[in-house]
Enzyme design. Structure first.
Site, PDB file in Angstrom:
ATOM      1  N   HIS A  10      12.883   6.274 -19.592  1.00  0.00           N
ATOM      2  CA  HIS A  10      11.767   6.405 -19.365  1.00  0.00           C
ATOM      3  C   HIS A  10      11.264   7.396 -18.235  1.00  0.00           C
ATOM      4  CE1 HIS A  10      13.081   4.876 -15.351  1.00  0.00           C
ATOM      5  NE2 HIS A  10      13.896   4.035 -15.887  1.00  0.00           N
ATOM      6  N   GLU A  83      16.902  -2.498 -18.798  1.00  0.00           N
ATOM      7  CA  GLU A  83      18.188  -2.260 -18.135  1.00  0.00           C
ATOM      8  C   GLU A  83      19.288  -3.050 -17.845  1.00  0.00           C
ATOM      9  OE1 GLU A  83      20.021  -0.002 -17.227  1.00  0.00           O
ATOM     10  OE2 GLU A  83      19.321   1.428 -15.968  1.00  0.00           O
TER      11      GLU A  83
END
Length: 217
Positions: A10, A83
């Site tokens: 990202h 994550e």
């Protein structure tokens, strides 16, 4: 041709800039991150992806959405691409972590957080699951996070855990390319698009330093 997977991290967030451990905290892209996502989308669209799958966290989904707008594809969401969970470390900077948890800092094992092996299994399993839906010449773009992608890639390549640190981190909106062959997955490109800028990530203490080529989560 063989199926390929682009693993895209990202764009930048404020917590990346502040070196804060993000983990599962849902932090949005900052202005720079939005620009990075648009640039990556323009480059990756030229590869004509077949499918886009994203972590459910906003910073990854918004990065994936930039590519979706250019390609006309929908973004599929998979929570397994999140994550690594940072437990009690989420929202803290490296200095705070090192001061309060010196032993855990060295091992990079957050109290209440996820083990690296668990993250590697869930991320690699997700990538395999989505890649199985590709045609022989298909291209899957997986939009996820720094530590999650590095660990997932290492597992896909069947690297023994003691060698996982040999795989460097991913910069914001940089990507790696994997190709599936009869003998397994091969790493064709790694951390494309950012070197020699520093990488800052939720990854190991070494990876969060200003090493050439890693911002956290």
């Amino acid at each position: 041709m063989s199926p390929r997977v682009v693993c895209l991290r990202h764009g930048q967030t404020l917590w990346n800039v502040e070196h804060r451990f993000q983990g599962h905290s849902d932090i949005p892209l900052d202005e720079t991150g939005v620009t990075q996502a648009a640039r990556a989308a323009s480059l990756l669209a030229a590869l004509r992806p077949s499918m886009i799958v994203s972590s459910d966290l906003q910073r990854a989904f918004d990065t994936a959405s930039a590519l979706a707008r250019v390609t006309g594809l929908e973004v599929k969401v998979d929570k397994d691409l999140r994550e690594r969970g940072g437990g009690e470390w989420e929202g803290l900077v490296r200095e705070e972590i090192a001061e309060k948890w010196p032993r855990e800092f060295v091992a990079w094992e957050a109290p209440g957080g996820e083990l690296v092996a668990d993250v590697a299994v869930r991320v690699s399993s997700s990538i395999r699951r989505w890649a199985a839906e590709l045609d022989s010449d298909g291209l899957l773009v997986v939009v996820s996070h720094g530590a999650a992608l590095r660990l997932g890639i290492a597992m896909l390549m069947n690297l023994p855990e003691e060698l996982w640190p040999a795989l460097g981190g991913l910069g914001n909106c940089s990507w790696s390319v994997l190709e599936q062959s009869r003998k397994g997955w091969r790493l064709m490109e790694h951390n494309a698009g950012t070197l020699p800028e520093p990488v800052r990530s939720d990854d190991s203490p070494e990876a969060t330093e200003d090493e050439p080529g890693v911002v956290p989560g």
